[in-house]
Design an enzyme around this catalytic site. Structure first.
Site, PDB file in Angstrom:
ATOM      1  N   GLN A   1     -49.902  20.834  36.444  1.00 31.53           N
ATOM      2  CA  GLN A   1     -50.302  20.070  35.270  1.00 31.53           C
ATOM      3  C   GLN A   1     -49.138  19.761  34.331  1.00 31.53           C
ATOM      4  OE1 GLN A   1     -53.301  22.586  33.551  1.00 31.53           O
ATOM      5  NE2 GLN A   1     -54.960  21.742  34.809  1.00 31.53           N
ATOM      6  N   ASN A   2     -48.023  20.492  34.475  1.00 27.64           N
ATOM      7  CA  ASN A   2     -46.980  20.403  33.464  1.00 27.64           C
ATOM      8  C   ASN A   2     -45.603  19.997  33.973  1.00 27.64           C
ATOM      9  OD1 ASN A   2     -48.088  21.588  30.701  1.00 27.64           O
ATOM     10  ND2 ASN A   2     -49.016  22.758  32.356  1.00 27.64           N
ATOM     11  N   TRP A   3     -45.381  19.986  35.261  1.00 23.76           N
ATOM     12  CA  TRP A   3     -44.031  19.655  35.719  1.00 23.76           C
ATOM     13  C   TRP A   3     -43.831  18.140  35.832  1.00 23.76           C
ATOM     14  CZ3 TRP A   3     -41.017  17.788  39.838  1.00 23.76           C
ATOM     15  CH2 TRP A   3     -41.724  17.204  40.887  1.00 23.76           C
ATOM     16  N   ASN A   4     -44.925  17.389  35.962  1.00 24.11           N
ATOM     17  CA  ASN A   4     -44.845  15.925  36.062  1.00 24.11           C
ATOM     18  C   ASN A   4     -45.963  15.343  35.200  1.00 24.11           C
ATOM     19  OD1 ASN A   4     -44.818  13.222  36.813  1.00 24.11           O
ATOM     20  ND2 ASN A   4     -44.418  13.641  38.965  1.00 24.11           N
TER      21      ASN A   4
ATOM     22  N   PRO B   1     -46.411  12.376  33.556  1.00 23.77           N
ATOM     23  CA  PRO B   1     -46.961  11.036  33.827  1.00 23.77           C
ATOM     24  C   PRO B   1     -47.997  11.026  34.945  1.00 23.77           C
ATOM     25  CG  PRO B   1     -44.604  10.884  33.477  1.00 23.77           C
ATOM     26  CD  PRO B   1     -44.923  12.348  33.536  1.00 23.77           C
ATOM     27  N   VAL B   2     -47.715  11.726  36.049  1.00 18.20           N
ATOM     28  CA  VAL B   2     -48.684  11.778  37.149  1.00 18.20           C
ATOM     29  C   VAL B   2     -49.927  12.570  36.733  1.00 18.20           C
ATOM     30  CG1 VAL B   2     -49.099  12.714  39.461  1.00 18.20           C
ATOM     31  CG2 VAL B   2     -46.995  11.456  38.981  1.00 18.20           C
TER      32      VAL B   2
ATOM     33  N   TYR C   1     -59.648  12.346  37.876  1.00 19.84           N
ATOM     34  CA  TYR C   1     -60.372  13.599  37.640  1.00 19.84           C
ATOM     35  C   TYR C   1     -61.583  13.400  36.721  1.00 19.84           C
ATOM     36  CZ  TYR C   1     -61.212  18.429  36.139  1.00 19.84           C
ATOM     37  OH  TYR C   1     -61.790  19.639  35.851  1.00 19.84           O
TER      38      TYR C   1
ATOM     39  N   HIS D   1     -47.830  12.442  49.138  1.00 19.21           N
ATOM     40  CA  HIS D   1     -46.670  13.211  49.591  1.00 19.21           C
ATOM     41  C   HIS D   1     -46.377  12.929  51.062  1.00 19.21           C
ATOM     42  CE1 HIS D   1     -46.897  15.527  45.855  1.00 19.21           C
ATOM     43  NE2 HIS D   1     -45.732  16.049  46.175  1.00 19.21           N
TER      44      HIS D   1
ATOM     45  N   TYR E   1     -34.948  15.621  64.328  1.00 19.63           N
ATOM     46  CA  TYR E   1     -33.836  15.833  65.261  1.00 19.63           C
ATOM     47  C   TYR E   1     -34.315  15.892  66.702  1.00 19.63           C
ATOM     48  CZ  TYR E   1     -29.681  16.447  62.362  1.00 19.63           C
ATOM     49  OH  TYR E   1     -28.603  16.222  61.564  1.00 19.63           O
TER      50      TYR E   1
END
Length: 427
Positions: free
Chosen positions: A315-318, A320-321, A330, A355, A417
């Site tokens: 909830q807090n690292w990004n 805008p998202v 939500y 992702h 690889y």
């Protein structure tokens, strides 16, 4: 001489001044990583080659497919603006407008993926960059559609005026006036492109604006961007790439002990690069863009480093998202009767999709490691929230970040690889 008192390291003592211990941890961290970096230099020599980075974006110097993809994205922006203008005049019904928006956004998310998968000249890094821009544009246009729909709904219940921001400044604003634009006055090309370039995913009729552009602040952020760009490239070439190459053989042989050792070796540089990228993107780059556009809301991140639960971290690292998910995904699910658990899980599934979209399509292989990594956050969030508290919860969040990311990196690089360079794996 004596009195009743507890030892400083006892919890009952109430002692909290551990600055010296924190400084000791920093010194030990610097020394241990300096040793690793010196060992890397002695073993591999200097591997940094800035010119090599260009080949990550271009196979042919006269062909720029990823850049062409970004230019074509303007078509989807103009379609969204045209549709909203027709809806505001009543030329399109709400059903027709919704259909056009859905088709526009569906093509927006599938067209670049199809081009990347069908056009071999698009490099993985160039493809990832282009798809990231398309993903951001998809979220922005979805918000643009929703907010203008809300404005029309308010108009139908005879709300005459809805204040908006200076996101489309007029001459009156520059002269110090406080005039604000109401719907449908916001449906202009200038307003649309201001939102496209603004460091936010949520469209508003009231964007807060800073009074002026601070040149000293702008130059500091620009210098940070240039410095961290060079540092990220150098550390990736010098530190990350050799570890990844040496990890391929243990992964191919399923040597669990050596796999664990390489994973732990990769965790430190990977995490360091992730922290640098966070600062480069969320602080330097987004503040640079915000200052250039005089965009007032600079809360691009919160104190995620103090997270005691996995949910708090996401909830807090990004921000805008997080705001986009809360506002456009939500809360609409809650209003339609879904429970909080189901709505939160749906948000994680949506995040997992994007992702995987941003990793699998550029690499042209589908292994679902990123998708499963995001889905694994759901039980992890439940476990940490239920059984761990305080410092233990914070430690669990840090461990999931430090170990989870290099594990996914190794899985994708190994599979890439094996598909392309299996005959040339290094031991």
């Amino acid at each position: 001489c004596h009195k009743n008192q507890d030892s400083l390291l006892s919890s009952a003592s109430g002692y909290s001044k551990y600055r010296g211990i924190l400084n000791w941890c920093v010194v030990m961290l610097v020394l241990s990583n300096a040793r690793l970096f010196l060992e890397n230099l002695l073993k591999y020599g200097i591997l940094v080659d800035p010119i090599q980075v260009i080949s990550l974006f271009l196979n042919d110097p006269y062909s720029w497919p990823a850049a062409c993809l970004v230019i074509v994205a303007n078509v989807f922006v103009l379609v969204a603006l045209y549709t909203e203008r027709q809806l505001s005049k009543g030329s399109f019904s709400e059903r027709v407008g919704c259909l056009i928006h859905c088709v526009n956004m569906a093509v927006l998310i599938t067209f670049p993926a199809a081009v990347v998968l069908l056009l071999p000249s698009v490099t993985p890094v160039g493809a990832a960059s282009a798809l990231s821009i398309y993903t951001i544009l998809f979220l922005k246009l979805y918000s643009y559609k929703d907010v203008n729909l809300w404005c029309r709904e308010l108009s139908t219940i005879k709300v005459k005026k809805l204040s908006r921001s200076l996101s489309c400044p007029s001459q009156q604003h520059f002269s110090g006036g406080d005039c604000k634009v109401s719907y449908p006055g916001n449906l202009t090309l200038r307003d649309m492109y201001y939102f496209v370039f603004a460091p936010t995913l949520c469209y508003e009729l009231n964007f807060p604006r800073s009074p002026n552009i601070r040149m000293s602040f702008l130059l500091r952020r620009l210098c940070e961007m240039l410095f961290f760009t060079q540092l990220l490239v150098a550390l990736t070439q010098q530190w990350m790439v050799p570890i990844i190459r040496s990890s391929m053989k243990p992964l191919e042989d399923m040597d669990m002990s050596r796999m664990a050792e390489r994973l732990l070796r990769l965790a430190v540089p990977n995490h360091l690069l992730w922290l640098m990228f966070f600062y480069w993107f969320f602080h330097s780059s987004m503040n640079f863009t915000a200052e250039l556009l005089r965009f007032g809301d600079r809360q691009f991140y919160n104190d995620w480093w103090n997270s005691e639960t996995v949910t708090y971290f996401w909830q807090n690292w990004n921000i805008p998202v997080h705001k986009w998910c809360l506002r456009h995904f939500y809360k609409p699910l809650l209003r339609r009767g879904f429970s909080k658990i189901v709505s939160q899980s749906a948000v994680f599934f949506l995040s997992a999709f994007f992702h995987e979209y941003l990793v699998s399509v550029p690499l042209r292989m589908f292994r679902l490691w990123a998708f499963m990594g995001m889905i694994a956050q759901i039980p992890l969030a439940w476990f940490v929230g239920r059984f761990l508290r305080g410092n233990y919860g914070n430690a669990a969040v840090w461990i999931s970040i430090i170990i989870g990311q290099p594990f996914a990196v190794l899985m994708y690089v190994h599979d890439y690889y094996v598909l392309h360079y299996s005959s040339g794996l290094n031991v």
